[in-house]
Design a protein around this motif. Structure first.
Motif, PDB file in Angstrom:
ATOM      1  N   GLU A  23     -13.732  36.120 -24.582  1.00  0.00           N
ATOM      2  CA  GLU A  23     -13.566  34.972 -23.247  1.00  0.00           C
ATOM      3  C   GLU A  23     -12.063  34.700 -22.828  1.00  0.00           C
ATOM      4  OE1 GLU A  23     -15.802  30.934 -21.516  1.00  0.00           O
ATOM      5  OE2 GLU A  23     -16.060  31.632 -23.682  1.00  0.00           O
ATOM      6  N   ASP A  24     -12.012  34.890 -21.695  1.00  0.00           N
ATOM      7  CA  ASP A  24     -10.445  34.015 -21.107  1.00  0.00           C
ATOM      8  C   ASP A  24     -10.993  33.269 -19.913  1.00  0.00           C
ATOM      9  OD1 ASP A  24      -8.001  33.897 -20.961  1.00  0.00           O
ATOM     10  OD2 ASP A  24      -7.598  35.937 -20.225  1.00  0.00           O
ATOM     11  N   ALA A  25      -9.791  32.637 -19.592  1.00  0.00           N
ATOM     12  CA  ALA A  25      -9.899  31.566 -18.475  1.00  0.00           C
ATOM     13  C   ALA A  25      -9.936  32.361 -17.305  1.00  0.00           C
ATOM     14  CB  ALA A  25      -8.747  30.439 -18.448  1.00  0.00           C
ATOM     15  N   ALA A  26     -10.623  31.598 -16.100  1.00  0.00           N
ATOM     16  CA  ALA A  26     -10.754  32.367 -14.858  1.00  0.00           C
ATOM     17  C   ALA A  26      -9.162  32.144 -14.246  1.00  0.00           C
ATOM     18  CB  ALA A  26     -11.774  31.583 -14.061  1.00  0.00           C
ATOM     19  N   PRO A  27      -8.968  33.127 -13.544  1.00  0.00           N
ATOM     20  CA  PRO A  27      -7.812  33.102 -12.850  1.00  0.00           C
ATOM     21  C   PRO A  27      -7.767  31.882 -11.395  1.00  0.00           C
ATOM     22  CG  PRO A  27      -8.589  34.948 -11.970  1.00  0.00           C
ATOM     23  CD  PRO A  27      -9.553  34.455 -13.167  1.00  0.00           C
ATOM     24  N   ARG A  28      -6.583  31.029 -11.236  1.00  0.00           N
ATOM     25  CA  ARG A  28      -6.451  30.184 -10.467  1.00  0.00           C
ATOM     26  C   ARG A  28      -6.708  30.918  -8.849  1.00  0.00           C
ATOM     27  NH1 ARG A  28      -2.630  28.467  -7.251  1.00  0.00           N
ATOM     28  NH2 ARG A  28      -2.691  26.496  -6.113  1.00  0.00           N
ATOM     29  N   VAL A  29      -7.539  30.179  -8.146  1.00  0.00           N
ATOM     30  CA  VAL A  29      -7.743  30.766  -6.675  1.00  0.00           C
ATOM     31  C   VAL A  29      -6.683  30.299  -5.852  1.00  0.00           C
ATOM     32  CG1 VAL A  29      -9.529  31.460  -4.844  1.00  0.00           C
ATOM     33  CG2 VAL A  29     -10.302  31.454  -7.138  1.00  0.00           C
ATOM     34  N   PRO A  30      -5.691  30.840  -5.231  1.00  0.00           N
ATOM     35  CA  PRO A  30      -4.616  29.958  -4.450  1.00  0.00           C
ATOM     36  C   PRO A  30      -5.436  29.625  -3.308  1.00  0.00           C
ATOM     37  CG  PRO A  30      -4.003  32.292  -4.826  1.00  0.00           C
ATOM     38  CD  PRO A  30      -5.335  32.164  -5.406  1.00  0.00           C
ATOM     39  N   PRO A  31      -5.127  28.498  -2.559  1.00  0.00           N
ATOM     40  CA  PRO A  31      -5.644  27.868  -1.691  1.00  0.00           C
ATOM     41  C   PRO A  31      -6.260  28.669  -0.242  1.00  0.00           C
ATOM     42  CG  PRO A  31      -3.961  26.371  -2.362  1.00  0.00           C
ATOM     43  CD  PRO A  31      -3.895  27.691  -2.954  1.00  0.00           C
ATOM     44  N   ALA A  32      -5.093  29.497   0.160  1.00  0.00           N
ATOM     45  CA  ALA A  32      -5.624  30.270   1.263  1.00  0.00           C
ATOM     46  C   ALA A  32      -6.434  31.493   1.066  1.00  0.00           C
ATOM     47  CB  ALA A  32      -4.251  31.116   1.624  1.00  0.00           C
ATOM     48  N   GLU A  33      -6.609  31.982  -0.408  1.00  0.00           N
ATOM     49  CA  GLU A  33      -7.664  32.709  -0.735  1.00  0.00           C
ATOM     50  C   GLU A  33      -9.127  31.946  -0.847  1.00  0.00           C
ATOM     51  OE1 GLU A  33      -7.037  35.352  -3.984  1.00  0.00           O
ATOM     52  OE2 GLU A  33      -5.159  35.411  -3.666  1.00  0.00           O
ATOM     53  N   ARG A  34      -8.972  30.958  -1.250  1.00  0.00           N
ATOM     54  CA  ARG A  34     -10.189  29.955  -1.249  1.00  0.00           C
ATOM     55  C   ARG A  34     -10.834  29.567  -0.002  1.00  0.00           C
ATOM     56  NH1 ARG A  34     -12.787  27.170  -5.141  1.00  0.00           N
ATOM     57  NH2 ARG A  34     -10.967  27.641  -6.802  1.00  0.00           N
ATOM     58  N   VAL A  35     -10.040  29.507   1.109  1.00  0.00           N
ATOM     59  CA  VAL A  35     -10.562  29.132   2.369  1.00  0.00           C
ATOM     60  C   VAL A  35     -11.491  30.373   2.532  1.00  0.00           C
ATOM     61  CG1 VAL A  35      -9.872  28.832   4.680  1.00  0.00           C
ATOM     62  CG2 VAL A  35      -8.943  27.419   2.891  1.00  0.00           C
ATOM     63  N   ALA A  36     -10.493  31.787   2.691  1.00  0.00           N
ATOM     64  CA  ALA A  36     -11.216  32.979   3.062  1.00  0.00           C
ATOM     65  C   ALA A  36     -12.340  33.206   2.447  1.00  0.00           C
ATOM     66  CB  ALA A  36      -9.886  34.092   2.973  1.00  0.00           C
ATOM     67  N   MET A  37     -12.314  32.853   1.086  1.00  0.00           N
ATOM     68  CA  MET A  37     -13.373  33.207   0.046  1.00  0.00           C
ATOM     69  C   MET A  37     -14.810  32.205   0.615  1.00  0.00           C
ATOM     70  SD  MET A  37     -13.995  32.541  -3.889  1.00  0.00           S
ATOM     71  CE  MET A  37     -13.849  30.492  -3.530  1.00  0.00           C
ATOM     72  N   ASP A  38     -14.449  31.276   1.063  1.00  0.00           N
ATOM     73  CA  ASP A  38     -15.756  30.244   1.281  1.00  0.00           C
ATOM     74  C   ASP A  38     -16.083  30.706   2.823  1.00  0.00           C
ATOM     75  OD1 ASP A  38     -15.369  28.763  -0.872  1.00  0.00           O
ATOM     76  OD2 ASP A  38     -14.202  26.959  -0.017  1.00  0.00           O
ATOM     77  N   ARG A  39     -15.303  31.022   3.674  1.00  0.00           N
ATOM     78  CA  ARG A  39     -15.780  31.360   4.958  1.00  0.00           C
ATOM     79  C   ARG A  39     -16.447  32.895   4.757  1.00  0.00           C
ATOM     80  NH1 ARG A  39     -13.900  35.343   7.588  1.00  0.00           N
ATOM     81  NH2 ARG A  39     -11.670  35.241   6.727  1.00  0.00           N
TER      82      ARG A  39
END
Length: 250
Positions: A23-39
């Motif tokens: 197991e490893d920690a999940a990578p941080r999702v940059p703010p711009a990618e998070r907005v696109a991901m949520d959309r």
């Protein structure tokens, strides 16, 4: 010493005798990618209300640790993060991890395949029985034994066939064109008549309780030609895996 495996340009099948999971920690999702991901996720849910943002496991790395030994690094995430695959240049996207079961028929050595029902996340798609891997509960570990139990549970839920986890043999690791990783187990041969009978009983029981079965139909394939003849889309690993099964005389 581990050796990273390059991402394949086409589906690859890796024979494996030993699989170690870390197991490893999940990578941080940059703010711009998070907005696109949520959309993108909200658009996907509108198109298919069966989608849900539950916990799931992703594959962070896959490395060779010997001729037939692999090391799979995994991380906890949710289904929403899968939308990152459609975000150009995403740095946080990770391939999905799933289990499958190759269920042979005693009669002729064909493999059972199923078409996902309209109530699932992938309606109409042909695949082996199986599903996405969920993260273990607190205090539990994710190892080959856990994957084997999960595969046995998926086989029972989708086909009605109860198979002890100990009867499932670790067989192959598949890597899809989009990087997704599947751990395939080989089940004991069963008569095709029994497989049809158990599936029919499961379908009747689910329908009687007002639920849609996960598989709307099953079929038996003997070759990649049979796979190509199935009506509807197929998972990318299905043809290569069936070819490998036939050629290996499993």
């Amino acid at each position: 010493m581990t050796e990273p495996l390059p991402r394949p340009r086409e589906v690859s099948l890796l024979e494996v005798g030993r699989l170690r999971l870390i197991e490893d920690a999940a990578p941080r999702v940059p703010p711009a990618e998070r907005v696109a991901m949520d959309r993108l996720w909200e658009e996907a849910v509108q198109a298919n209300p069966c989608l849900f943002d539950g916990p799931v496991v992703a594959c962070a790395a896959l490395e060779r640790d010997g001729p037939h030994s692999l090391v799979l690094t995994w991380t906890r995430t949710t289904y929403r993060h899968r939308a990152l695959r459609w975000v150009p240049g995403s740095t946080a996207w990770l391939p999905s991890l799933f289990v499958t079961v190759a269920q042979p028929a005693t009669d002729d050595g064909s493999l059972l395949v199923g078409r996902m029902s309209a109530s699932t996340a992938t309606p109409g798609r042909w695949q082996l029985p199986g599903g996405a891997v969920e993260p273990p509960a607190e205090g539990e570990s994710l190892d080959t034994a856990a994957l084997r139990r999960h595969a046995a549970r998926e086989l029972a839920e989708e086909t009605g066939l109860n198979t002890a986890p100990s009867e499932l043999s670790l067989w192959l690791v598949t890597r899809g064109q989009n990087g997704s990783v599947g751990v395939a187990f080989l089940a004991p041969h069963r008569p095709a008549s029994l497989l049809r009978e158990r599936f029919a009983a499961l379908t009747s029981a689910e329908t009687a309780q007002g639920r849609d079965p996960e598989l709307e139909q099953i079929a038996f394939v003997h070759s990649p030609t049979d796979v190509a003849g199935l009506k509807g889309a197929c998972v990318d690993y299905l043809g290569p895996l069936v070819r490998h099964y036939v050629n290996s005389g499993s």
